[in-house]
Design an enzyme around this catalytic site. Structure first.
Site, PDB file in Angstrom:
ATOM      1  N   GLU A 254       2.388   0.394   8.265  1.00 31.05           N
ATOM      2  CA  GLU A 254       2.910  -0.846   8.841  1.00 31.05           C
ATOM      3  C   GLU A 254       1.719  -1.796   8.977  1.00 31.05           C
ATOM      4  O   GLU A 254       0.881  -1.638   9.873  1.00 31.05           O
ATOM      5  CB  GLU A 254       3.561  -0.561  10.192  1.00 31.05           C
ATOM      6  CG  GLU A 254       4.729   0.420  10.138  1.00 31.05           C
ATOM      7  CD  GLU A 254       5.954  -0.129   9.444  1.00 31.05           C
ATOM      8  OE1 GLU A 254       6.009  -1.366   9.219  1.00 31.05           O
ATOM      9  OE2 GLU A 254       6.864   0.652   9.128  1.00 31.05           O
ATOM     10  N   CYS A 288       1.776  -8.922  14.149  1.00 26.40           N
ATOM     11  CA  CYS A 288       1.913  -8.889  12.690  1.00 26.40           C
ATOM     12  C   CYS A 288       3.110  -9.698  12.206  1.00 26.40           C
ATOM     13  O   CYS A 288       3.114 -10.213  11.094  1.00 26.40           O
ATOM     14  CB  CYS A 288       2.009  -7.442  12.197  1.00 26.40           C
ATOM     15  SG  CYS A 288       3.319  -6.484  12.998  1.00 26.40           S
TER      16      CYS A 288
END
Length: 486
Positions: A254, A288
């Protein structure tokens, strides 16, 4: 507060709390006050080995434990988070400089994912498949992979550690967790203490607080872990992927993002402004999924920009412990300087400054730029700080082109009065996740979470957890007799 950090300033290996045996300490600082919260002597490669061996020993009995029994640990952990919410909030504010609003958001997610882990223990299902061979039965079992290595980031450390740790354990695996060195307690030892108090048997979760300067790639190259779950930058993620691939280990990655929030000409502008400001500035922009780029149809650009700037000017920058603060410190003064350098480069390259933030220590106030040349590096990179880029476009095709002009593909949003139009645009964006008439920062327990391109490999959440942390095993039974040709 300091007593909590002192209590948790150890390695946690095979159910024991003990100091590392490295020759130096990781110093845990409060990024707002500069106060030293803890000093943790680093774990060595030898202690990484002890952690993985302990996990390997404990895992077999855990996998054989009735899943109805396994899930009780996560029910108790959920209750403990609820009981300790105030002190965990204070720890999150102190260790990573997150605001109280952000800490509440992180704890909400942590509780939702613990609830899902309770259910996850019971979710793996086997299958019986037909065979072309008479008398044969094919059984396909779902079994734990064994031991999982988890490497977590600093921005949502408690949640993003639990997000891999709890499902991996619920599905019958053991785990070795390495938290980010800026958040060793909230991302590591706090998680271990929570699960220890919830009754997780010794050895199943081990936490090593260390750094690659001490252990190199030992977490990745060790023969025991079968899967490595990494959350962090794409640069480090590529290294993790290469090292693990060379040893035929599975990875779940991720990684970073450079999400676009697209405002079409029929959007509700006031609502789009609210979504864009939150999506860019939540957790000081250290997310993110943050809306790095705000793409606005040129016909509404002037009105949107005016409203956006007015909203940004209301954001309060300062002490994250103050409930009225919107923007607290970045994780370190170095990160603040790096964000300043990105802005300086963009301005030197021709960007127009609508609002220029200032930096003091780790505190950075918001910057808003527009008029950014199409080839400017800032448009293609992830900016982990409170910097908003407003980019005009001419029609849907132009919006799609600009949104896709990045190596990343994690999240995104489209604001449109016509929802179906918004969906049509969203379908053309190369991203793992995208939201219509909402922000870009979302995570839900049963919806596949992950990115495309440089934003990662694989998915987490719901059934994707089962794919990530279990494997299939075929066992056939011949009830008759096979005729062999020799």
């Amino acid at each position: 507060m300091s007593s909590h950090f002192a209590e948790l300033s150890h390695q946690y290996i095979d159910g024991e709390w003990k100091p590392g045996s490295g020759s130096w300490d990781i110093i845990d600082f409060n990024p707002y006050t500069g106060e030293k919260l803890a000093a943790i002597t680093v774990a060595t490669a030898g202690e990484v080995d002890l952690a993985y061996r302990a996990a390997e020993r404990a895992q077999a009995d855990w996998a054989a434990t009735n899943p109805y029994t396994r899930r009780l640990v996560f029910e108790r952990a959920l209750r403990l988070v609820e009981e300790r919410e105030a002190e965990i909030t204070d720890m999150l504010v102190a260790e990573l400089g997150g605001t109280r609003l952000k800490a509440a958001f992180e704890l909400h997610l942590a509780k939702e994912f613990l609830r899902e882990s309770v259910q996850l223990a019971l979710r793996p299902e086997g299958r019986i498949l037909p065979s072309p061979v008479d008398g044969k039965e094919n059984r396909v079992y779902r079994v734990p992979v064994g031991v999982v290595g988890v490497i977590s980031p600093f921005n949502f450390p408690f949640f993003l550690s639990l997000k891999s740790v709890a499902p991996a354990l619920a599905l019958g695996n053991a785990v070795v967790l390495k938290p980010h060195q800026n958040t060793p307690v909230c991302g590591g030892t706090l998680v271990a203490k929570l699960l220890e108090d919830a009754g997780l048997p010794a050895g199943l979760l081990n936490v090593v607080v260390t750094d690659i300067a001490e252990i190199g790639d030992a977490l990745l190259t060790h023969p025991v872990p079968k899967v490595v779950s990494f959350t962090g930058s794409d640069r480090t993620g590529k290294h993790v992927a290469a090292v693990c691939a060379g040893r035929l280990k599975q990875t779940v990655l991720e990684l970073g993002g450079n999400s676009a929030l697209i405002v079409l000409d029929d959007a509700d502008l006031d609502y789009a402004v609210d979504a864009a400001v939150f999506s860019r500035f939540v957790d000081q922009g250290q997310v993110c999924m943050a809306a790095n780029r705000v793409l606005v149809d040129r016909s509404v650009e002037a009105e949107f920009t005016e409203k956006f700037l007015a909203k940004v000017r209301t954001l309060r920058v300062g002490d994250p412990a103050d409930p009225a603060t919107h923007i607290g410190p970045l994780i370190s003064p170095q990160q603040a300087r790096a964000v300043e350098a990105v802005v300086d480069q963009a301005v030197a390259g021709g960007a127009t400054v609508l609002l220029r933030g200032t930096a003091e220590g780790s505190l950075v106030s918001p910057t808003v730029l527009t008029g950014i040349p199409a080839d400017a590096p800032v448009l293609g990179q992830e900016v982990f700080g409170p910097v908003a880029l407003i980019v005009p476009f001419d029609g849907e095709d132009d919006a799609v082109r600009i949104a896709n002009d990045t190596p990343y593909g994690l999240s995104g949003a489209v604001h449109a009065g016509d929802v179906d139009r918004g969906v049509r645009v969203a379908q053309r964006i190369h991203t793992g996740m995208i939201h219509i008439n909402d922000g870009t920062v979302h995570d839900e327990p049963i919806v596949p979470f992950g990115g495309e391109k440089h934003s990662g490999v694989g998915r987490l959440n719901g059934d994707a957890m089962i794919e990530a942390f279990t494997t299939r095993k075929w066992i056939s039974i011949q009830y008759g007799r096979t005729t062999f040709p020799f």
